[in-house]
Every structure is written in structure tokens, then in C-alpha cells.
Design a protein around this motif. Structure first.
Motif, PDB file in Angstrom:
ATOM      1  N   LEU A   1       0.889  -1.280  -0.230  1.00  0.00           N
ATOM      2  CA  LEU A   1      -0.146   0.048  -0.155  1.00  0.00           C
ATOM      3  C   LEU A   1       0.810   1.249   0.021  1.00  0.00           C
ATOM      4  N   SER A   2       1.851   0.924   0.719  1.00  0.00           N
ATOM      5  CA  SER A   2       2.789   2.461   0.686  1.00  0.00           C
ATOM      6  C   SER A   2       3.907   2.566  -0.474  1.00  0.00           C
ATOM      7  N   ILE A   3       3.848   1.568  -1.430  1.00  0.00           N
ATOM      8  CA  ILE A   3       4.722   1.760  -2.410  1.00  0.00           C
ATOM      9  C   ILE A   3       4.561   2.944  -3.446  1.00  0.00           C
ATOM     10  N   PRO A   4       3.318   3.108  -3.748  1.00  0.00           N
ATOM     11  CA  PRO A   4       3.018   4.212  -4.775  1.00  0.00           C
ATOM     12  C   PRO A   4       3.367   5.684  -4.154  1.00  0.00           C
ATOM     13  N   VAL A   5       3.140   5.900  -3.002  1.00  0.00           N
ATOM     14  CA  VAL A   5       3.216   7.317  -2.491  1.00  0.00           C
ATOM     15  C   VAL A   5       4.698   7.482  -2.123  1.00  0.00           C
ATOM     16  N   ARG A   6       5.392   6.556  -1.894  1.00  0.00           N
ATOM     17  CA  ARG A   6       6.806   6.344  -1.503  1.00  0.00           C
ATOM     18  C   ARG A   6       7.561   6.698  -2.770  1.00  0.00           C
ATOM     19  N   ILE A   7       7.204   6.268  -3.907  1.00  0.00           N
ATOM     20  CA  ILE A   7       7.948   6.260  -5.125  1.00  0.00           C
ATOM     21  C   ILE A   7       7.578   7.593  -5.837  1.00  0.00           C
ATOM     22  N   PHE A   8       6.386   7.610  -6.165  1.00  0.00           N
ATOM     23  CA  PHE A   8       5.826   8.911  -6.921  1.00  0.00           C
ATOM     24  C   PHE A   8       5.738   9.937  -6.045  1.00  0.00           C
ATOM     25  N   GLY A   9       5.346   9.852  -4.845  1.00  0.00           N
ATOM     26  CA  GLY A   9       5.512  10.981  -4.004  1.00  0.00           C
ATOM     27  C   GLY A   9       6.668  11.683  -3.797  1.00  0.00           C
ATOM     28  N   THR A  10       7.828  10.941  -4.121  1.00  0.00           N
ATOM     29  CA  THR A  10       9.244  11.342  -4.014  1.00  0.00           C
ATOM     30  C   THR A  10       9.742  12.149  -5.270  1.00  0.00           C
TER      31      THR A  10
ATOM     32  N   ARG B   1       9.495   5.827 -17.317  1.00  0.00           N
ATOM     33  CA  ARG B   1       8.702   5.913 -18.648  1.00  0.00           C
ATOM     34  C   ARG B   1       7.984   7.374 -18.823  1.00  0.00           C
ATOM     35  N   ASP B   2       7.578   7.727 -17.519  1.00  0.00           N
ATOM     36  CA  ASP B   2       6.759   9.360 -17.680  1.00  0.00           C
ATOM     37  C   ASP B   2       7.813  10.436 -17.666  1.00  0.00           C
ATOM     38  N   HIS B   3       9.132  10.310 -17.011  1.00  0.00           N
ATOM     39  CA  HIS B   3       9.960  11.376 -16.684  1.00  0.00           C
ATOM     40  C   HIS B   3      11.502  11.195 -16.983  1.00  0.00           C
ATOM     41  N   GLY B   4      11.581  10.117 -17.555  1.00  0.00           N
ATOM     42  CA  GLY B   4      13.200   9.742 -18.051  1.00  0.00           C
ATOM     43  C   GLY B   4      13.949   9.354 -16.762  1.00  0.00           C
ATOM     44  N   SER B   5      15.159   8.866 -17.031  1.00  0.00           N
ATOM     45  CA  SER B   5      16.310   8.250 -16.176  1.00  0.00           C
ATOM     46  C   SER B   5      16.699   9.174 -15.179  1.00  0.00           C
ATOM     47  N   GLU B   6      16.870  10.481 -15.352  1.00  0.00           N
ATOM     48  CA  GLU B   6      17.253  11.506 -14.514  1.00  0.00           C
ATOM     49  C   GLU B   6      16.398  11.431 -13.347  1.00  0.00           C
ATOM     50  N   VAL B   7      15.195  11.661 -13.594  1.00  0.00           N
ATOM     51  CA  VAL B   7      14.162  11.831 -12.374  1.00  0.00           C
ATOM     52  C   VAL B   7      14.022  10.383 -11.760  1.00  0.00           C
ATOM     53  N   ALA B   8      14.030   9.308 -12.514  1.00  0.00           N
ATOM     54  CA  ALA B   8      14.061   8.272 -11.777  1.00  0.00           C
ATOM     55  C   ALA B   8      15.245   7.859 -10.865  1.00  0.00           C
ATOM     56  N   ASN B   9      16.491   8.002 -11.569  1.00  0.00           N
ATOM     57  CA  ASN B   9      17.722   7.693 -10.941  1.00  0.00           C
ATOM     58  C   ASN B   9      17.694   8.421  -9.477  1.00  0.00           C
ATOM     59  N   ARG B  10      17.487   9.688  -9.576  1.00  0.00           N
ATOM     60  CA  ARG B  10      17.194  10.570  -8.234  1.00  0.00           C
ATOM     61  C   ARG B  10      16.105   9.880  -7.264  1.00  0.00           C
TER      62      ARG B  10
ATOM     63  N   LEU C   1      17.221   8.448  -3.504  1.00  0.00           N
ATOM     64  CA  LEU C   1      16.631   8.882  -2.371  1.00  0.00           C
ATOM     65  C   LEU C   1      15.960   7.792  -1.501  1.00  0.00           C
ATOM     66  N   CYS C   2      15.270   6.843  -2.194  1.00  0.00           N
ATOM     67  CA  CYS C   2      14.601   5.698  -1.742  1.00  0.00           C
ATOM     68  C   CYS C   2      15.527   4.431  -1.353  1.00  0.00           C
ATOM     69  N   VAL C   3      16.865   4.614  -1.830  1.00  0.00           N
ATOM     70  CA  VAL C   3      17.757   3.473  -1.506  1.00  0.00           C
ATOM     71  C   VAL C   3      17.333   2.321  -2.165  1.00  0.00           C
ATOM     72  N   VAL C   4      16.647   2.254  -3.664  1.00  0.00           N
ATOM     73  CA  VAL C   4      16.455   1.086  -4.264  1.00  0.00           C
ATOM     74  C   VAL C   4      17.071   1.277  -5.426  1.00  0.00           C
ATOM     75  N   PRO C   5      17.479   0.266  -6.381  1.00  0.00           N
ATOM     76  CA  PRO C   5      17.708  -0.116  -7.761  1.00  0.00           C
ATOM     77  C   PRO C   5      16.892   0.625  -8.537  1.00  0.00           C
ATOM     78  N   PRO C   6      17.497   1.486  -9.684  1.00  0.00           N
ATOM     79  CA  PRO C   6      16.440   2.028 -10.526  1.00  0.00           C
ATOM     80  C   PRO C   6      15.933   1.032 -11.573  1.00  0.00           C
ATOM     81  N   TRP C   7      16.712  -0.149 -11.711  1.00  0.00           N
ATOM     82  CA  TRP C   7      16.283  -1.160 -12.640  1.00  0.00           C
ATOM     83  C   TRP C   7      16.720  -2.573 -12.278  1.00  0.00           C
ATOM     84  N   ARG C   8      15.945  -3.337 -11.721  1.00  0.00           N
ATOM     85  CA  ARG C   8      16.332  -4.552 -11.144  1.00  0.00           C
ATOM     86  C   ARG C   8      16.741  -5.873 -12.237  1.00  0.00           C
ATOM     87  N   GLU C   9      17.888  -6.172 -12.619  1.00  0.00           N
ATOM     88  CA  GLU C   9      17.790  -7.190 -13.613  1.00  0.00           C
ATOM     89  C   GLU C   9      17.110  -8.553 -13.072  1.00  0.00           C
TER      90      GLU C   9
END
Length: 327
Positions: free
Chosen positions: A17-26, A175-184, A188-196
Motif C-alpha cells: 500500500l505504501s509503495i506508490p506514495v513512496r515512489i511517486f510522492g518522492t 517511462r513518464d519522466h526519464g532516467s534522471e528523475v527515476a535515478n534521483r 533517495l529511496c535507496v532502491v535500484p532504478p532497474w533490477r535485472e
């Protein structure tokens, strides 16, 4: 502002339940402006019990569906049995409130909700590997892929178990905003931007006998050699194992063959170069060990659904045009 509506159903799992607000809210833009508004709703606008020992209070009812640009449904405790008609009527009616073009996302076994609503008929989708066989029996019209972390089928996206919800939300952000935003956001969330890899690496398999010898050092070495051809014999030689032993241990540890893993690493390296450099595509192909731009294109299209040029235009920081990228 893009509005993400998260539906909390009775028995919702708090982590998911908390995942969307944590990722998109950041996620913020260049001037630190929020890129998403994330709100949580329930079917009646009242408190919701969770799969833990506490309840959650939400401020919105089902009318929030009418304002959603993206709808996210986290998993919840339920027993769908074997019948397609298990979907509660209030929940079925809720989908009629969605505006045309609303992006719909399920995390883990919430895919049952989308399938029961008929939203996955004829589409590719995934769910938790432990439920994949049951899910396929229950919804034979759905093209279930139990081996991936998520599936992006355009306006309907499904994630596998738990943390794969993070992977999918990071993918949507990218997909929405590109790699720079996703990587940032990832930093901040200490997660991989892309997990193989896919769910196959998490499916229970016999644990190999304890051994001081693993393939980890050879994998680290191979990552430094991506610019040149690497044979299975050379990898096994570096690990000081026979080809047969190396192949078996590699698959036990990584969940895929050495060749599959090496191709993934080459694709990921090529993606990083396309995102962060202005190198010509031919040079990117050479640096990633594909040899030719044609080979790079074939592998990148197979992985992301788009060509190297389209990928670069999509995920460079100076170009945020979204594109659908099948997983």
C-alpha cells in the motif's frame, strides 16, 4: 499534475500500500515541483483493516476513481477460489467510474482483481509465481508470464510479488519522466532504478551444497570485459571449474544460464551508455560487446520493445516523451 489513486481494499498489505506514495510522492521536477499527486481511497471512504494488526484511515471514497490518471491496486487478503464471479459488486462497479485512458496498475495478487474485471483478457500479465498456475486456470484468456518482475502492456501494468511493485513503479516513473528523475528517486529511496532478472531467481529450488567456490568473482570480472567476446569456456576457466560444473553452479546462484546473464549485462551496459553519453550507436554496440548496431538493436528491441535511437530519445534527461516498453 498527474494524479495517482491507490485503492485500499479490506485486508490490504501495508507494505505494498505504501509503495506508490513512496515512489511517486518522492518524484520532483527541475524546480523541485511535485510531479505526482498521490491519494488513497477505499470503497466507502472509511477506515480499512489491513493484513497486519492495525487499520488505516483514508480520506477519500470511490469517487476518487473519477479523477485518477493512474490507478494502483495493492494486494489484499482474499480467497478468489476457482470462480471468475468472485469480484464483489461494489468493486466491479468502481471500474465503471474510471475515465477513458486511465492507466491501471496491479501489484502482486491484485492482478486477480484486474483479471476478474475482464481487464486482462487477451493481454500479457504477471502475478506472484506461487499463484501463477492457479491464476492461469482461473483466467485462461490471460497470457500469464510467471518469470518476469512486471509486465507493461501499455495502459494496463501488472507486477509480481511485493518488491516487484517497487520495480514497476520505478519503471512507470522512468517511462513518464526519464532516467534522471527515476535515478534521483532511486537514490533517495535507496532502491535500484532497474533490477535485472525475473521471478525465476526467487522460485524455490534445491539449495546447492555449501562450497567455498562460487561464480561471483567471475561475474565481477566479466562485467569488466563486456566490450569483448566472452566464451563459456573462458568464463569457466576464470572460475577454475569445468564448463559443466561452472554452468550448473552459475544457474543455481543466478537463476539463468551464463549466456543469458551475459546478454542481460550487455543490454544494461548499452542502456546506460545510451542514457548518459552521446556516443554513436555503433560505438555503444562495440562498447557493450554486441559488435554491430544491428545486433544491439535486436537485443534492445527484445528487452525494451524500442530501438536504440528511440530509447535514447525517451530516457535522456533532456527528452521526457513517454513510450510503452513491454517487459
Amino acid at each position: 499534475m498527474h494524479r495517482v489513486v491507490v485503492l485500499a481494499l479490506e485486508g490490504v498489505y501495508p507494505f505494498e500500500l505504501s509503495i506508490p506514495v513512496r515512489i511517486f510522492g518522492t518524484a520532483v521536477g527541475e524546480s523541485d515541483e511535485p510531479l505526482y499527486e498521490v491519494i488513497t481511497c477505499s470503497l466507502d471512504g472509511g477506515p480499512v483493516t489491513t493484513g497486519a494488526d492495525f487499520a488505516v484511515t483514508v480520506e477519500h471514497g470511490i469517487e476518487a476513481f473519477e479523477t485518477a490518471d493512474t490507478l494502483v491496486i495493492p494486494p489484499f487478503t482474499c480467497d478468489p477460489g476457482e470462480g471468475r464471479n468472485w469480484l464483489p459488486e461494489p468493486l466491479a462497479d468502481a471500474f465503471t467510474r474510471l475515465r477513458r485512458g486511465t492507466r491501471i496498475v496491479s501489484i502482486c495478487t491484485a492482478s486477480y482483481v484486474l483479471a476478474a474485471a475482464g481487464l486482462l483478457d487477451g493481454r500479457q500479465a504477471t502475478t506472484h509465481w506461487n499463484e501463477a498456475d492457479h491464476f492461469q486456470r482461473m483466467f485462461p484468456k490471460v497470457k500469464v508470464d510467471p518469470d518476469v518482475l512486471f509486465v507493461d502492456d501499455g495502459d494496463v501494468l501488472t507486477a509480481a510479488g511485493v518488491a516487484a511493485g517497487i520495480d514497476l513503479c520505478m519503471h512507470i516513473l522512468r517511462r513518464d519522466h526519464g532516467s534522471e528523475v527515476a535515478n534521483r528517486v532511486a537514490r533517495l529511496c535507496v532502491v535500484p532504478p532497474w533490477r535485472e532478472g525475473g521471478q525465476a531467481q526467487f522460485i524455490r529450488r534445491p539449495v546447492p551444497e555449501p562450497s567455498a567456490t562460487t561464480t561471483s568473482s567471475t561475474r565481477a570480472w566479466a562485467l569488466e570485459q563486456l566490450h569483448r567476446p566472452l566464451s563459456l569456456a573462458e568464463l569457466a576457466g576464470h572460475a577454475r571449474m569445468s564448463v559443466r560444473t561452472f554452468s550448473r553452479r552459475f544457474r543455481d546462484e543466478v537463476g539463468m544460464t551464463p549466456g543469458q546473464w551475459l546478454t542481460r549485462q550487455r543490454v544494461e551496459h548499452a542502456r546506460r551508455l545510451l542514457e548518459t553519453t552521446d556516443l554513436p550507436v555503433d560505438r555503444v554496440a562495440d562498447e557493450a560487446g554486441f559488435g554491430t548496431a544491428t545486433s544491439l538493436r535486436q537485443h534492445l528491441v527484445a528487452t525494451t520493445g524500442v530501438s536504440p535511437t528511440t530509447y535514447r530519445h525517451t530516457f535522456r534527461a533532456d527528452d521526457h516523451a513517454p513510450v510503452s516498453t513491454p517487459c
